[in-house]
Each structure stands twice: as C-alpha cells, then as structure tokens.
Design a protein around this motif. Structure first.
Motif, PDB file in Angstrom:
ATOM      1  N   THR A 231      -3.257 -17.252  -9.725  1.00 57.49           N
ATOM      2  CA  THR A 231      -3.302 -18.289  -8.697  1.00 57.49           C
ATOM      3  C   THR A 231      -1.943 -18.938  -8.465  1.00 57.49           C
ATOM      4  OG1 THR A 231      -3.931 -19.962 -10.334  1.00 57.49           O
ATOM      5  CG2 THR A 231      -5.709 -18.797  -9.215  1.00 57.49           C
ATOM      6  N   GLY A 232      -1.691 -19.277  -7.199  1.00 56.58           N
ATOM      7  CA  GLY A 232      -0.534 -20.084  -6.833  1.00 56.58           C
ATOM      8  C   GLY A 232       0.808 -19.452  -7.140  1.00 56.58           C
ATOM      9  N   ILE A 233       0.946 -18.139  -6.889  1.00 56.23           N
ATOM     10  CA  ILE A 233       2.188 -17.443  -7.208  1.00 56.23           C
ATOM     11  C   ILE A 233       3.164 -17.546  -6.036  1.00 56.23           C
ATOM     12  CG2 ILE A 233       3.200 -15.245  -7.906  1.00 56.23           C
ATOM     13  CD1 ILE A 233       1.244 -16.525  -9.931  1.00 56.23           C
ATOM     14  N   GLY A 234       4.412 -17.871  -6.321  1.00 52.55           N
ATOM     15  CA  GLY A 234       5.435 -17.904  -5.286  1.00 52.55           C
ATOM     16  C   GLY A 234       5.631 -16.523  -4.679  1.00 52.55           C
ATOM     17  N   MET A 235       5.589 -16.454  -3.348  1.00 47.17           N
ATOM     18  CA  MET A 235       5.705 -15.179  -2.643  1.00 47.17           C
ATOM     19  C   MET A 235       6.903 -15.168  -1.706  1.00 47.17           C
ATOM     20  SD  MET A 235       3.410 -13.292  -3.928  1.00 47.17           S
ATOM     21  CE  MET A 235       3.563 -11.935  -2.776  1.00 47.17           C
ATOM     22  N   ASN A 236       7.947 -15.881  -2.084  1.00 43.23           N
ATOM     23  CA  ASN A 236       9.184 -15.866  -1.312  1.00 43.23           C
ATOM     24  C   ASN A 236       9.608 -14.411  -1.091  1.00 43.23           C
ATOM     25  OD1 ASN A 236      12.116 -15.825  -0.833  1.00 43.23           O
ATOM     26  ND2 ASN A 236      12.028 -18.015  -1.207  1.00 43.23           N
ATOM     27  N   PRO A 237       9.860 -13.996   0.145  1.00 45.06           N
ATOM     28  CA  PRO A 237      10.189 -12.588   0.395  1.00 45.06           C
ATOM     29  C   PRO A 237      11.438 -12.102  -0.331  1.00 45.06           C
ATOM     30  CG  PRO A 237      10.534 -13.920   2.372  1.00 45.06           C
ATOM     31  CD  PRO A 237       9.776 -14.763   1.396  1.00 45.06           C
ATOM     32  N   THR A 238      12.328 -13.026  -0.718  1.00 44.23           N
ATOM     33  CA  THR A 238      13.505 -12.612  -1.474  1.00 44.23           C
ATOM     34  C   THR A 238      13.189 -12.417  -2.959  1.00 44.23           C
ATOM     35  OG1 THR A 238      14.239 -14.905  -1.909  1.00 44.23           O
ATOM     36  CG2 THR A 238      15.007 -13.859   0.125  1.00 44.23           C
ATOM     37  N   ARG A 239      11.929 -12.636  -3.346  1.00 47.41           N
ATOM     38  CA  ARG A 239      11.517 -12.463  -4.735  1.00 47.41           C
ATOM     39  C   ARG A 239      10.351 -11.501  -4.909  1.00 47.41           C
ATOM     40  NH1 ARG A 239      12.063 -16.928  -8.012  1.00 47.41           N
ATOM     41  NH2 ARG A 239      11.241 -15.620  -9.688  1.00 47.41           N
ATOM     42  N   ALA A 240       9.735 -11.064  -3.812  1.00 53.07           N
ATOM     43  CA  ALA A 240       8.444 -10.370  -3.892  1.00 53.07           C
ATOM     44  C   ALA A 240       8.555  -8.853  -3.861  1.00 53.07           C
ATOM     45  CB  ALA A 240       7.531 -10.842  -2.759  1.00 53.07           C
ATOM     46  N   GLY A 241       9.734  -8.311  -4.138  1.00 49.12           N
ATOM     47  CA  GLY A 241       9.918  -6.876  -4.059  1.00 49.12           C
ATOM     48  C   GLY A 241       8.997  -6.080  -4.964  1.00 49.12           C
ATOM     49  N   LEU A 242       8.720  -6.599  -6.165  1.00 47.45           N
ATOM     50  CA  LEU A 242       7.881  -5.867  -7.115  1.00 47.45           C
ATOM     51  C   LEU A 242       6.497  -5.595  -6.549  1.00 47.45           C
ATOM     52  CD1 LEU A 242       7.466  -4.713 -10.015  1.00 47.45           C
ATOM     53  CD2 LEU A 242       6.537  -6.955 -10.616  1.00 47.45           C
ATOM     54  N   ILE A 243       5.929  -6.569  -5.834  1.00 43.36           N
ATOM     55  CA  ILE A 243       4.570  -6.398  -5.293  1.00 43.36           C
ATOM     56  C   ILE A 243       4.523  -5.182  -4.374  1.00 43.36           C
ATOM     57  CG2 ILE A 243       2.707  -7.473  -3.991  1.00 43.36           C
ATOM     58  CD1 ILE A 243       3.319  -8.808  -6.679  1.00 43.36           C
ATOM     59  N   GLY A 244       5.476  -5.089  -3.462  1.00 45.03           N
ATOM     60  CA  GLY A 244       5.505  -3.966  -2.543  1.00 45.03           C
ATOM     61  C   GLY A 244       5.711  -2.635  -3.245  1.00 45.03           C
ATOM     62  N   VAL A 245       6.581  -2.616  -4.267  1.00 45.26           N
ATOM     63  CA  VAL A 245       6.826  -1.375  -5.003  1.00 45.26           C
ATOM     64  C   VAL A 245       5.567  -0.934  -5.734  1.00 45.26           C
ATOM     65  CG1 VAL A 245       8.082  -0.366  -6.955  1.00 45.26           C
ATOM     66  CG2 VAL A 245       9.310  -1.692  -5.225  1.00 45.26           C
ATOM     67  N   LEU A 246       4.899  -1.858  -6.405  1.00 48.21           N
ATOM     68  CA  LEU A 246       3.678  -1.494  -7.138  1.00 48.21           C
ATOM     69  C   LEU A 246       2.568  -1.079  -6.182  1.00 48.21           C
ATOM     70  CD1 LEU A 246       3.655  -4.248  -9.918  1.00 48.21           C
ATOM     71  CD2 LEU A 246       4.126  -1.806 -10.210  1.00 48.21           C
ATOM     72  N   GLN A 247       2.464  -1.728  -5.038  1.00 48.76           N
ATOM     73  CA  GLN A 247       1.491  -1.295  -4.044  1.00 48.76           C
ATOM     74  C   GLN A 247       1.832   0.106  -3.542  1.00 48.76           C
ATOM     75  OE1 GLN A 247       1.860  -4.643  -1.361  1.00 48.76           O
ATOM     76  NE2 GLN A 247      -0.101  -5.513  -2.006  1.00 48.76           N
ATOM     77  N   GLY A 248       3.129   0.395  -3.397  1.00 49.83           N
ATOM     78  CA  GLY A 248       3.557   1.717  -2.988  1.00 49.83           C
ATOM     79  C   GLY A 248       3.250   2.789  -4.019  1.00 49.83           C
ATOM     80  N   MET A 249       3.099   2.375  -5.275  1.00 46.66           N
ATOM     81  CA  MET A 249       2.718   3.296  -6.348  1.00 46.66           C
ATOM     82  C   MET A 249       1.198   3.449  -6.456  1.00 46.66           C
ATOM     83  SD  MET A 249       5.461   1.997  -9.253  1.00 46.66           S
ATOM     84  CE  MET A 249       5.055   3.246 -10.493  1.00 46.66           C
ATOM     85  N   GLY A 250       0.478   2.729  -5.594  1.00 51.89           N
ATOM     86  CA  GLY A 250      -0.978   2.797  -5.620  1.00 51.89           C
ATOM     87  C   GLY A 250      -1.648   1.636  -6.299  1.00 51.89           C
ATOM     88  N   GLY A 251      -0.902   0.613  -6.639  1.00 49.85           N
ATOM     89  CA  GLY A 251      -1.463  -0.542  -7.321  1.00 49.85           C
ATOM     90  C   GLY A 251      -2.368  -1.366  -6.431  1.00 49.85           C
ATOM     91  N   ALA A 252      -3.548  -1.702  -6.942  1.00 44.71           N
ATOM     92  CA  ALA A 252      -4.509  -2.519  -6.195  1.00 44.71           C
ATOM     93  C   ALA A 252      -4.142  -3.989  -6.378  1.00 44.71           C
ATOM     94  CB  ALA A 252      -5.928  -2.251  -6.681  1.00 44.71           C
ATOM     95  N   ILE A 253      -3.347  -4.508  -5.461  1.00 44.09           N
ATOM     96  CA  ILE A 253      -2.897  -5.904  -5.486  1.00 44.09           C
ATOM     97  C   ILE A 253      -3.189  -6.494  -4.114  1.00 44.09           C
ATOM     98  CG2 ILE A 253      -0.985  -7.492  -5.899  1.00 44.09           C
ATOM     99  CD1 ILE A 253       0.462  -5.191  -7.329  1.00 44.09           C
ATOM    100  N   GLU A 254      -4.071  -7.479  -4.079  1.00 43.48           N
ATOM    101  CA  GLU A 254      -4.460  -8.092  -2.818  1.00 43.48           C
ATOM    102  C   GLU A 254      -4.072  -9.563  -2.818  1.00 43.48           C
ATOM    103  OE1 GLU A 254      -8.634  -7.475  -2.555  1.00 43.48           O
ATOM    104  OE2 GLU A 254      -8.488  -5.283  -2.433  1.00 43.48           O
ATOM    105  N   MET A 255      -3.499 -10.012  -1.700  1.00 40.31           N
ATOM    106  CA  MET A 255      -3.118 -11.415  -1.544  1.00 40.31           C
ATOM    107  C   MET A 255      -4.187 -12.181  -0.785  1.00 40.31           C
ATOM    108  SD  MET A 255       0.971 -11.553  -0.778  1.00 40.31           S
ATOM    109  CE  MET A 255       0.885 -10.486   0.658  1.00 40.31           C
ATOM    110  N   SER A 256      -4.414 -13.420  -1.204  1.00 39.67           N
ATOM    111  CA  SER A 256      -5.354 -14.289  -0.498  1.00 39.67           C
ATOM    112  C   SER A 256      -4.876 -15.731  -0.593  1.00 39.67           C
ATOM    113  CB  SER A 256      -6.763 -14.158  -1.095  1.00 39.67           C
ATOM    114  OG  SER A 256      -6.777 -14.607  -2.440  1.00 39.67           O
TER     115      SER A 256
END
Length: 442
Positions: free
Chosen positions: A263-288
């Motif tokens: 909960t409440g994770i900072g999603m500043n685009p200059t910090r969120a690169g890992l999320i996109g990379v892991l999603q690109g690897m098939g990681g099930a990560i959903e934002m809400s």
C-alpha cells in the motif's frame, strides 16, 4: 561490531497487506528543505532509518529544531535559507552518501565550514563528482585522496551561479547544485541529458522556490533555480519507498502461491523502472488506488507469484531503477532463460561494488551469473529452487545486497545465510520482522 549470520529459508507463500517504510530519498529532502524554511513544517511517514537520522542530526547541528512527536510525525522549525549555523563538530554521515552529497551542496553557499565524516564504507565512496561543480560555485573543498571522506567544505557568500551539464546521470549531483543555488544570487542551472529522480525539483517547488524545468533542443532537461530563495514551511506526507517495496515485490513473484498487496508506494516515473521491467518479464503486478500525495504519484500494488522470463534490460532505463538492480538480479536468477543488463557502471561505486558482490553471491547459492564490465548476464532456473548455500553469503556491508539475498533464500532448497543484516538498519528497519509477518519467516 561482530554479528552472527542470519538464515533465510523457504517458509511458504507471502500473503497479506504490507506497508513499507517511507521513501528514503524524499525523507532526506523533506528534512533539509524544512530546515531551510522559516516556521514549522510537519513530516508524516518519515523513514526512521540510520541514513535519514544522520541527516536530521546534521541539520540540528546547523541550527534547525527537529523533534519526533508521540504520534510518529516529525516537526521541524527551520532557520531560513542563509541561516545555517556553524556546527560545533564534524558531521558524521554514517553510511549515507545521499546525506553527504546533498549537505555539501547546502553548505557550499553558506558562510560556514563543515567537516564530513562517515563509516568505512562511505569513506571509500567517491565525492569528486559533487565536489567539482561546488568548487565552480566558489566553495573551498578539501577532500581525502581520491576525492573521498573525510572532507572539509568551506562555504562562500555570495556563491557564483553556474550552468552545469551533468557528465554522468546523478540525482545527487543535480540536487547538490540546486541546493547550493538556493542561497546563490542569480540563476543556477543544471542540464541533465538523462533524466534522474526528480524529488528535489518537486519538493523545491512545493516549498515555494523559484524553479523551472524545460527541455533544450537536444531533449535534455534544463533545471533552473533562482536564489536567494524564501522557502515556506510545509506539511509533508512521505510515500512508501519503492526501493524497499522492491524486495517484497520480487519475493512475491518468485515464491509459489504468494499473493500480496503493498500500500501507498511512491510511483514517481523517475523511480518506477523496476515495475515495468518485471512486468515485461511476465510479473503479475497490478496498480490500483492511484493518487497524488504531496506532489508525488502513489499507488497500491497487487503482486502474485509469476512465471518470469529473462529479457534484455535497456541500459537507458537504469537511472529509474538504479537502486533496484540487486533485487532484479534475484528475480532473474529464477526466470526462464537469460537476462542481460548493461550500462550499470554506477553500481560499481555504491555502498559496495554491487555487480561484483551480487555475481559472487549468486554463484555461491548455485545461480548462473556472469559478470561483465557494466552489467550481469544471468541464466535463470525456470522457476525451480536454487540450491542455496551452507556458507554465509557476503553482503559487503551493503543493505540492498543483504536484503536481496534474504529474499533469494526464500526459494532456495537449503536456504541462505546472510553474513550481516545490520546494514539494513540504514534504510529498512524492521525488514526481517516484516518478512515474518508476510509469512516467509527469517
């Protein structure tokens, strides 16, 4: 101090809701800018790790009144831009490179002299990249051989406004120059060919500084700040640290049956690169529940165990996830196929040489990792467990290395012993207890 190794072994899936501590980068800046405002600022969610507490101690030593309330919120009564006082002794930065480099910038344009010291790890980390532009602004800086700590900064008033093009992508160097510009008459500019985390720009604007961000004809970011600034006190809510969240995200992805919400994770685009990379690897990560808190984008993350696939990580994404690569290397070790990373020279000069230390540790636990000049090449297990190790894995006194191997141990047949978990206190106090509450156990 002698510490016993800590063992991490499979204990079932991670489940439930997790709230990680406040963002370290934002916590540092909140304390510094609050100390330069006139009046009382209030900070909620401040990370109370050793690095941030070193920043608080330094700002107190230079005249700010900083207290933690019984409700966990911090209040800061600032001295105003130009009002920093001469500290009575050296400023001990512990292991915090962020504190050191940013505070050097603050001191550079004040009529005070500060000596910066640090622990053995920090004392080997290069400071030359921030010393060079501050000298151009007129500060007199004496460093140890190799541009390391201890270092003495003799500030100058008035400092000289400069236009400085970053030779290497570095949010810390950018921030140091901008902070020096706060008390420098005229316009100080930083040209950033590759975008780095922009917490300083966002927070400076929030405190009322005259700051602008534009693009030049080459697409580089041009950040201009006008001194001498008059900062206004603020109420600040610090979002959850994405660098800390990274370890739980990776743990949930690699441990079968895991299903967690952060909960409440900072999603500043200059910090969120890992999320996109892991999603690109098939990681099930959903934002809400996406929202904005104090000028920073924030979201809840739902993460489930996933079959990951190795990828080639683009080098231009490195600045947006530079602190998360140790965690990514662990994810890659359990992916299907090969993951290649490059453009990671910066990892050689972090709290440790993170490329060398991670490559050695991964080999120790049975992973196939090859160290290149500027990255790692990792062949994953396809989701299968790694063997683990009966010998303690070296963390090199690096908090992110220690937490990365703690996570890896959750999917190793024989588990992993990490040689020293104490450095984790610099950024994530309570990490092991949070793993236990999530069901993994330590």
């Amino acid at each position: 101090m002698t510490t016993a190794p800590t063992r991490f072994a499979p204990r079932g899936p991670l489940t439930g809701t997790i709230s990680v501590p406040g963002d370290k980068s934002i916590s540092h800046r909140a304390l510094m800018l609050s100390a330069l405002a006139i009046g009382e600022s209030r900070i909620e969610g401040l990370l109370e790790g050793e690095d941030v507490l070193a920043t608080a101690a330094a700002m107190r030593a230079m005249g700010a009144d900083i207290e933690r309330g019984g409700d966990g919120a911090w209040t800061v009564h600032g001295v105003g831009v130009g009002g920093l006082m001469q500290p009575a002794g050296a400023l001990d930065m512990g292991n915090s490179g962020t504190s050191t480099r940013l505070l050097m910038g603050l001191v550079a344009s004040h009529a005070i002299t500060c000596t910066f010291t640090g622990d053995a790890s920090l004392s080997h980390r290069p400071m030359g990249r921030v010393i060079d532009p501050l000298r151009l602004m007129g500060a007199d800086i004496s460093a140890s051989p190799g541009g390391t700590l201890p270092a003495m900064v003799r500030g100058i008033v008035p400092a000289i406004p400069i236009e400085y093009r970053l030779p290497v992508a570095s949010a810390q160097v950018k921030s140091a120059v901008l902070l020096a510009g706060l008390n420098t008459p005229g316009i100080t500019r930083v040209i950033e060919p590759v975008a780095t985390r922009d917490h300083s720009e966002r927070m400076l604007k929030g405190f009322g500084a005259d700051i602008s961000v534009e693009r030049d004809t080459d697409g580089a970011r041009v950040i201009s700040i006008t001194g001498e600034a008059d900062l206004q006190p603020q109420d600040i809510a610090v979002p959850g640290d994405p660098s800390s969240a990274a370890f739980f995200i990776v743990a949930a992805l690699i441990v079968p049956g895991s299903d967690v919400t952060l909960t409440g994770i900072g999603m500043n685009p200059t910090r969120a690169g890992l999320i996109g990379v892991l999603q690109g690897m098939g990681g099930a990560i959903e934002m809400s529940n996406e929202r904005e808190v104090g000028g920073e984008p924030v979201a809840d993350l739902h993460v489930r165990h996933s079959a990951l696939t190795g990828i080639d990580v683009p080098p231009d994404i490195a600045p947006s996830m530079i602190d998360e690569f140790p965690a990514l290397f662990v994810a890659a070790a359990f992916a299907h196929g090969r993951t290649r990373t490059s453009g990671l020279d910066e990892l050689r000069v972090k709290e440790s040489d993170r490329l060398a230390v991670m490559a050695a540790g991964l080999a120790e636990i049975g992973a196939r990792a090859e160290e290149a000049a500027d990255g790692l090449v990792i062949d994953g297990t396809g989701g299968d467990m790694l063997p683990g190790s009966c010998h303690p894995v070296a963390s090199a006194l690096d908090h992110r290395i220690a937490m990365s191997f703690a996570v890896a141990g959750l999917h190793c047949r024989d588990g992993i012993e990490v040689d020293d978990m104490h450095p984790v206190q610099t950024s994530f106090p309570g990490f092991e207890a949070m793993l236990r509450r999530a069901g993994a156990g330590a």
